[in-house]
Design a protein around this motif. Structure first.
Motif, mmCIF file in Angstrom:
data_model
loop_
_atom_site.group_PDB
_atom_site.id
_atom_site.type_symbol
_atom_site.label_atom_id
_atom_site.label_comp_id
_atom_site.label_asym_id
_atom_site.label_seq_id
_atom_site.Cartn_x
_atom_site.Cartn_y
_atom_site.Cartn_z
ATOM 1 N N ALA A 1 11.518 5.336 -14.278
ATOM 2 C CA ALA A 1 12.576 4.746 -13.464
ATOM 3 C C ALA A 1 12.495 5.226 -12.017
ATOM 4 O O ALA A 1 12.680 4.446 -11.081
ATOM 5 N N VAL A 2 12.198 6.502 -11.831
ATOM 6 C CA VAL A 2 12.086 7.055 -10.481
ATOM 7 C C VAL A 2 10.924 6.398 -9.739
ATOM 8 O O VAL A 2 11.045 6.013 -8.571
ATOM 9 N N SER A 3 9.792 6.240 -10.417
ATOM 10 C CA SER A 3 8.623 5.609 -9.801
ATOM 11 C C SER A 3 8.917 4.165 -9.404
ATOM 12 O O SER A 3 8.541 3.714 -8.309
ATOM 13 N N GLY B 1 -8.509 10.001 -6.093
ATOM 14 C CA GLY B 1 -8.753 8.737 -6.773
ATOM 15 C C GLY B 1 -7.552 8.175 -7.505
ATOM 16 O O GLY B 1 -7.636 7.093 -8.109
ATOM 17 N N ALA B 2 -6.429 8.864 -7.420
ATOM 18 C CA ALA B 2 -5.229 8.389 -8.126
ATOM 19 C C ALA B 2 -4.726 7.069 -7.551
ATOM 20 O O ALA B 2 -4.216 6.215 -8.288
ATOM 21 N N VAL B 3 -4.881 6.881 -6.233
ATOM 22 C CA VAL B 3 -4.458 5.624 -5.621
ATOM 23 C C VAL B 3 -5.327 4.477 -6.122
ATOM 24 O O VAL B 3 -4.823 3.386 -6.417
ATOM 25 N N ARG B 4 -6.617 4.707 -6.248
ATOM 26 C CA ARG B 4 -7.508 3.673 -6.788
ATOM 27 C C ARG B 4 -7.103 3.297 -8.217
ATOM 28 O O ARG B 4 -7.014 2.113 -8.560
ATOM 29 N N ASP B 5 -6.844 4.307 -9.021
ATOM 30 C CA ASP B 5 -6.442 4.037 -10.410
ATOM 31 C C ASP B 5 -5.130 3.255 -10.459
ATOM 32 O O ASP B 5 -4.978 2.325 -11.267
ATOM 33 N N ALA B 6 -4.192 3.607 -9.583
ATOM 34 C CA ALA B 6 -2.902 2.912 -9.550
ATOM 35 C C ALA B 6 -3.085 1.470 -9.094
ATOM 36 O O ALA B 6 -2.491 0.544 -9.665
ATOM 37 N N SER C 1 0.828 -1.205 0.000
ATOM 38 C CA SER C 1 0.000 0.000 0.000
ATOM 39 C C SER C 1 0.867 1.261 0.000
ATOM 40 O O SER C 1 0.520 2.267 -0.639
ATOM 41 N N PHE C 2 1.990 1.196 0.679
ATOM 42 C CA PHE C 2 2.953 2.305 0.674
ATOM 43 C C PHE C 2 3.449 2.530 -0.760
ATOM 44 O O PHE C 2 3.561 3.661 -1.243
ATOM 45 N N MET C 3 3.708 1.426 -1.471
ATOM 46 C CA MET C 3 4.168 1.518 -2.846
ATOM 47 C C MET C 3 3.116 2.161 -3.750
ATOM 48 O O MET C 3 3.439 2.908 -4.683
ATOM 49 N N LEU C 4 1.834 1.884 -3.490
ATOM 50 C CA LEU C 4 0.769 2.437 -4.323
ATOM 51 C C LEU C 4 0.715 3.964 -4.243
ATOM 52 O O LEU C 4 0.302 4.624 -5.204
ATOM 53 N N VAL D 1 10.098 2.037 -0.810
ATOM 54 C CA VAL D 1 9.097 2.077 0.261
ATOM 55 C C VAL D 1 8.483 0.692 0.501
ATOM 56 O O VAL D 1 8.051 0.382 1.621
ATOM 57 N N PHE D 2 8.465 -0.151 -0.532
ATOM 58 C CA PHE D 2 7.943 -1.502 -0.353
ATOM 59 C C PHE D 2 8.795 -2.307 0.627
ATOM 60 O O PHE D 2 8.314 -3.271 1.233
ATOM 61 N N CYS D 3 10.046 -1.922 0.793
ATOM 62 C CA CYS D 3 10.952 -2.604 1.731
ATOM 63 C C CYS D 3 10.387 -2.650 3.141
ATOM 64 O O CYS D 3 10.797 -3.492 3.952
ATOM 65 N N LEU D 4 9.447 -1.760 3.445
ATOM 66 C CA LEU D 4 8.809 -1.766 4.764
ATOM 67 C C LEU D 4 8.333 -3.166 5.139
ATOM 68 O O LEU D 4 8.515 -3.606 6.279
ATOM 69 N N GLY D 5 7.739 -3.878 4.179
ATOM 70 C CA GLY D 5 7.159 -5.181 4.471
ATOM 71 C C GLY D 5 8.163 -6.188 4.988
ATOM 72 O O GLY D 5 7.982 -6.769 6.069
ATOM 73 N N LEU D 6 9.247 -6.420 4.237
ATOM 74 C CA LEU D 6 10.227 -7.417 4.666
ATOM 75 C C LEU D 6 11.001 -6.947 5.890
ATOM 76 O O LEU D 6 11.383 -7.762 6.743
ATOM 77 N N PHE D 7 11.213 -5.642 6.020
ATOM 78 C CA PHE D 7 11.894 -5.113 7.203
ATOM 79 C C PHE D 7 11.090 -5.439 8.464
ATOM 80 O O PHE D 7 11.646 -5.877 9.480
ATOM 81 N N LEU D 8 9.775 -5.267 8.401
ATOM 82 C CA LEU D 8 8.922 -5.609 9.538
ATOM 83 C C LEU D 8 8.975 -7.111 9.826
ATOM 84 O O LEU D 8 9.006 -7.534 10.982
ATOM 85 N N VAL D 9 8.986 -7.923 8.780
ATOM 86 C CA VAL D 9 9.058 -9.374 8.972
ATOM 87 C C VAL D 9 10.340 -9.767 9.695
ATOM 88 O O VAL D 9 10.320 -10.549 10.648
ATOM 89 N N LEU D 10 11.471 -9.210 9.256
ATOM 90 C CA LEU D 10 12.760 -9.609 9.816
ATOM 91 C C LEU D 10 12.974 -9.092 11.235
ATOM 92 O O LEU D 10 13.568 -9.782 12.065
#
Length: 270
Positions: free
Chosen positions: A66-68, A144-149, A52-55, A75-84
């Motif tokens: 490339a930047v996106s 609504g940009a998050v919904r579209d993404a 969701s952070f990535m969205l 920011v998606f790294c949040l997920g595995l960081f929390l797991v570890l």
């Protein structure tokens, strides 16, 4: 197992990492089912939060491609960081349990039991977060940009050819399992973060496929699409993606486990 002559007190050596991975596998193979399930639900939720952070990043159409991709991966790294660091059971990382199985520290049925429970729990956690975000009107952010993404991401995943999804699943879990493997080397929270960032950022930026992340992206896209009355995501496409990516993830993780077991464990057991 033989240790390297001058182990670094600040981190584990590669051979020590292999031992730590096997030790972790013993715990995972013998843990009570209820504990595994709860920790798996947490891991699925953590990965969904990273997704969701990535969205939020993907919702900004002004960013160059490339930047996106790179920022979304960061920011998606949040997920595995929390797991570890917080501690949870993630199916894709648990593919490394094969190393301990090869050393006969636990049977195949212990690995398969863990995978079945953890995959189910991961799915529950990821879909639960997707439902909560839908109820929280997360998709309405950015006008609504998050919904579209979110719908765009889900459509692209559900439209992948099976061979493409399978191959991207292999490549994804090679990087994820390398991140988990390097996480065993570290002894501090900062070590875990350092181990996570580049491999996870790379797999997202390169467009590879993670089965547990897709258990968030695809149901969330379906929920938002249903609410908006659109019809671009098919159930058949969702099922095909999840099956092909899951099998690819297993193969990618197993390859990493076999490679490091062969390099550091097999000879010591001869």
């Amino acid at each position: 197992m033989a240790r390297e002559a001058y182990p670094n007190p600040l981190m584990r050596t590669p051979s020590e990492v292999e031992v730590a991975a096997e030790d972790a596998g013993v715990t995972k193979a013998t843990a009570p089912a209820a504990r595994l399930f709860v920790l798996a639900v947490l891991a699925g939720a953590f990965i969904a939060l990273g997704g969701s952070f990535m969205l939020i990043v993907k919702a900004d159409s002004s960013l160059p491609f490339a930047v996106s991709q790179v920022l979304g991966g960061l920011v998606f790294c949040l997920g595995l960081f929390l797991v570890l660091v917080a501690g949870a059971e993630l199916f894709t990382g648990n593919c490394l349990m094969v190393a301990g199985g090869l050393s006969r520290r636990y049977p195949l049925k212990g690995i398969l039991r863990n995978w079945a429970i953890v995959y189910t729990g991961n799915a529950v956690g990821a879909i639960l977060v997707a439902g909560l975000l839908a109820l929280a009107a997360f998709g309405d952010m950015g006008s609504g940009a998050v919904r579209d993404a979110a719908i765009s991401v889900a459509v692209s995943k559900a439209s992948l050819a099976p061979a493409v999804a399978f191959t991207r699943g292999i490549l994804c879990n090679i990087l994820v399992c390398l991140a988990v493997w390097m996480g065993f080397a570290g002894k501090t929270v900062c070590d875990k973060l350092a181990a996570t960032v580049l491999p996870v950022c790379a797999f997202v930026a390169l467009g590879f496929e993670h089965s547990i992340a897709n258990l968030f992206f695809l149901p969330f896209g379906l929920m938002l699409e249903a609410a908006s009355g659109a019809a671009g995501i098919t159930v058949a496409g969702v099922a095909t993606n999840l099956i092909c990516v899951t099998v690819g993830n297993i193969l990618g993780g197993v390859l990493v486990a076999i490679a490091y077991w062969a390099a550091y464990a097999s000879k010591s057991k001869q």
